[in-house]
Structure formats: C-alpha cells, structure tokens
Design a protein around this motif. Structure first.
Motif, PDB file in Angstrom:
ATOM      1  N   VAL A 169       0.487 -10.579  -4.850  1.00 13.23           N
ATOM      2  CA  VAL A 169       1.106  -9.538  -5.663  1.00 13.23           C
ATOM      3  C   VAL A 169       0.019  -8.600  -6.155  1.00 13.23           C
ATOM      4  CG1 VAL A 169       3.044 -10.990  -6.327  1.00 13.23           C
ATOM      5  CG2 VAL A 169       1.049 -10.874  -7.813  1.00 13.23           C
ATOM      6  N   GLY A 170       0.387  -7.362  -6.347  1.00 12.34           N
ATOM      7  CA  GLY A 170      -0.608  -6.409  -6.809  1.00 12.34           C
ATOM      8  C   GLY A 170       0.006  -5.071  -7.133  1.00 12.34           C
ATOM      9  N   MET A 171      -0.888  -4.139  -7.374  1.00 14.62           N
ATOM     10  CA  MET A 171      -0.497  -2.768  -7.656  1.00 14.62           C
ATOM     11  C   MET A 171      -0.811  -1.919  -6.425  1.00 14.62           C
ATOM     12  SD  MET A 171      -2.089  -2.970 -11.455  1.00 14.62           S
ATOM     13  CE  MET A 171      -1.942  -1.324 -12.028  1.00 14.62           C
ATOM     14  N   PHE A 172      -0.342  -0.709  -6.431  1.00 15.15           N
ATOM     15  CA  PHE A 172      -0.503   0.181  -5.275  1.00 15.15           C
ATOM     16  C   PHE A 172      -1.975   0.317  -4.884  1.00 15.15           C
ATOM     17  CE2 PHE A 172      -1.028   4.679  -3.835  1.00 15.15           C
ATOM     18  CZ  PHE A 172      -0.458   4.525  -2.586  1.00 15.15           C
ATOM     19  N   ILE A 173      -2.814   0.830  -5.779  1.00 13.50           N
ATOM     20  CA  ILE A 173      -4.221   0.977  -5.443  1.00 13.50           C
ATOM     21  C   ILE A 173      -5.148   0.460  -6.528  1.00 13.50           C
ATOM     22  CG2 ILE A 173      -3.992   2.854  -3.784  1.00 13.50           C
ATOM     23  CD1 ILE A 173      -4.638   4.830  -6.010  1.00 13.50           C
ATOM     24  N   ARG A 182       0.831  -1.208   0.000  1.00 14.43           N
ATOM     25  CA  ARG A 182       0.000   0.000   0.000  1.00 14.43           C
ATOM     26  C   ARG A 182       0.863   1.255   0.000  1.00 14.43           C
ATOM     27  NH1 ARG A 182      -3.244   3.287  -1.646  1.00 14.43           N
ATOM     28  NH2 ARG A 182      -5.018   3.958  -0.432  1.00 14.43           N
ATOM     29  N   PHE A 183       1.899   1.273   0.799  1.00 15.87           N
ATOM     30  CA  PHE A 183       2.938   2.304   0.721  1.00 15.87           C
ATOM     31  C   PHE A 183       4.249   1.541   0.689  1.00 15.87           C
ATOM     32  CE2 PHE A 183      -0.694   4.491   2.394  1.00 15.87           C
ATOM     33  CZ  PHE A 183      -0.692   5.675   1.675  1.00 15.87           C
ATOM     34  N   THR A 184       5.090   1.832  -0.290  1.00 13.27           N
ATOM     35  CA  THR A 184       6.170   0.900  -0.643  1.00 13.27           C
ATOM     36  C   THR A 184       7.562   1.296  -0.185  1.00 13.27           C
ATOM     37  OG1 THR A 184       6.450   1.960  -2.795  1.00 13.27           O
ATOM     38  CG2 THR A 184       4.898   0.117  -2.659  1.00 13.27           C
ATOM     39  N   GLN A 185       7.727   2.393   0.515  1.00 12.37           N
ATOM     40  CA  GLN A 185       9.067   2.766   0.954  1.00 12.37           C
ATOM     41  C   GLN A 185       9.296   2.287   2.390  1.00 12.37           C
ATOM     42  OE1 GLN A 185       7.363   5.672  -0.757  1.00 12.37           O
ATOM     43  NE2 GLN A 185       8.253   4.713  -2.539  1.00 12.37           N
ATOM     44  N   VAL A 189       3.189  -7.848  -1.975  1.00  8.53           N
ATOM     45  CA  VAL A 189       4.328  -7.120  -2.534  1.00  8.53           C
ATOM     46  C   VAL A 189       3.992  -6.591  -3.923  1.00  8.53           C
ATOM     47  CG1 VAL A 189       5.992  -8.477  -1.189  1.00  8.53           C
ATOM     48  CG2 VAL A 189       5.402  -9.193  -3.519  1.00  8.53           C
ATOM     49  N   ALA A 190       4.927  -5.826  -4.462  1.00  7.02           N
ATOM     50  CA  ALA A 190       4.762  -5.225  -5.790  1.00  7.02           C
ATOM     51  C   ALA A 190       4.572  -6.284  -6.866  1.00  7.02           C
ATOM     52  CB  ALA A 190       5.956  -4.338  -6.102  1.00  7.02           C
ATOM     53  N   SER A 191       4.035  -5.857  -7.992  1.00  4.29           N
ATOM     54  CA  SER A 191       3.509  -6.767  -9.005  1.00  4.29           C
ATOM     55  C   SER A 191       4.540  -7.479  -9.874  1.00  4.29           C
ATOM     56  CB  SER A 191       2.533  -6.023  -9.904  1.00  4.29           C
ATOM     57  OG  SER A 191       3.194  -4.965 -10.569  1.00  4.29           O
ATOM     58  N   THR A 192       5.817  -7.148  -9.768  1.00  4.21           N
ATOM     59  CA  THR A 192       6.846  -7.882 -10.507  1.00  4.21           C
ATOM     60  C   THR A 192       7.975  -8.230  -9.539  1.00  4.21           C
ATOM     61  OG1 THR A 192       8.180  -5.955 -11.141  1.00  4.21           O
ATOM     62  CG2 THR A 192       6.352  -6.570 -12.628  1.00  4.21           C
ATOM     63  N   PRO A 193       8.713  -9.301  -9.816  1.00  5.89           N
ATOM     64  CA  PRO A 193       9.838  -9.638  -8.935  1.00  5.89           C
ATOM     65  C   PRO A 193      10.838  -8.494  -8.780  1.00  5.89           C
ATOM     66  CG  PRO A 193       9.326 -11.503 -10.343  1.00  5.89           C
ATOM     67  CD  PRO A 193       8.507 -10.344 -10.848  1.00  5.89           C
ATOM     68  N   GLY A 194      11.142  -7.802  -9.871  1.00 12.35           N
ATOM     69  CA  GLY A 194      12.088  -6.695  -9.807  1.00 12.35           C
ATOM     70  C   GLY A 194      11.584  -5.554  -8.947  1.00 12.35           C
ATOM     71  N   ALA A 195      10.296  -5.228  -9.082  1.00 19.86           N
ATOM     72  CA  ALA A 195       9.724  -4.149  -8.278  1.00 19.86           C
ATOM     73  C   ALA A 195       9.694  -4.531  -6.795  1.00 19.86           C
ATOM     74  CB  ALA A 195       8.317  -3.808  -8.773  1.00 19.86           C
TER      75      ALA A 195
END
Length: 168
Positions: A147-151, A78-81, A119-125
C-alpha cells in the motif's frame, strides 16, 4: 523481483510520445475517456476492454516464463485510473478476474512467484480505484499487498484496516 506499472501514463498530454508503446499509440479506442480533471491517468487503458487485459497478460506471461525472479509487483498505484468513473462493483470483478488469470500464469510456470499488488493507501481508496484486496486475499490470488501513495511516502497508513479485511 519485477515491478510492472499497470497503466503508466507519463507524457499523457502527448499520446505520440516515445514513452508510450506502439500498442497505446495504435489503439486510441482502448483508452479511457475520463474527464481531464482526473489528471494524466484519466486517458490510460480502459481495463473493461478485453484487449487491454489480453495485452497485459501477454507481457506478464513473457516475464513469468522467460525470467527468473521471486516476486511480481503489479503497480496499480502509480497511475490509478483503470475504469470509467464512477468505478462499480462490476469493474472490481473484472480486475479480480484479471488477477485470477495472472495467478494461473504463475501456477503454470511451476515455480513460486509471490504476487504483490500495489494499491492505494486505504481500503476505500483501493476500491475506488477498482482494486478489491479483500476478494483477492479471500481467493488466495495474492501473497501480500503493498500500500502506498501516488508518489510520496506516508508513515500513517491504516495497516490495521487492511488486516481487518485481508488478514495477516
């Protein structure tokens, strides 16, 4: 199940907002100092700080020991930092060690609770965010992965790429 946002930054421009717990308001030294261009999440808790991880372990321990549920989602999306930029392998190691501690809390509870990080939608992300699903799966720390996107919702997630790294 229970879902916990691991660094909820709603109302970030207003650090004295009622949306922040006292721990956040009282400890500005535990916050990230990332540039403003990273958005609201850039001022969240800095997971390099042991005090931050201890705070979340305390909250998770209360949930795990005090409530009956079948799965625990750790929402890292949801918030990624979570770390100063750029995120390094050392940062990912810190988060992996943190998941070991969460897994230990679950084992001590003596009942099955599926641990499902989001977590973010790609392994790299996910790696850029500080998450290392490959290490987590290899060590048996997680029971699944969300896995998913922010919102938003996407329908083209690279599930095969995650399976190549973490298995089925």
């Amino acid at each position: 199940g229970v879902s916990v946002r691991m660094n909820d930054m709603h109302d970030e421009p207003w650090p004295d907002s009622h949306m922040f717990p006292a721990f956040y308001r009282n400890h500005p030294e535990l916050r990230l100092a990332n540039p403003g261009r990273l958005g609201w999440g850039g001022q969240g808790f800095n997971y390099e700080r042991p005090e931050v991880r201890a705070h979340y372990l305390s909250l998770l321990g209360e949930l795990i020991t005090g409530y009956d549920f079948d799965f625990l989602e750790l929402d890292f999306l949801r918030f990624t930092q979570y770390f100063p930029r750029p995120v390094t392998g050392a940062s990912r190691s810190i988060l992996t060690a943190f998941l070991r501690e969460i897994r230990a809390l679950i084992k001590r509870a003596g009942r099955p609770i599926a641990l499902l990080p989001r977590v973010a939608s790609t392994p790299g992300a996910a790696l850029e965010q500080g998450c290392d699903p490959l290490a987590w799966a290899r060590e048996g720390l997680i029971d699944g992965l969300i896995v998913g996107m922010f919102i938003g919702t996407g329908w083209d997630y690279p599930v095969a790429a995650f399976r190549e790294q973490v298995g089925d």
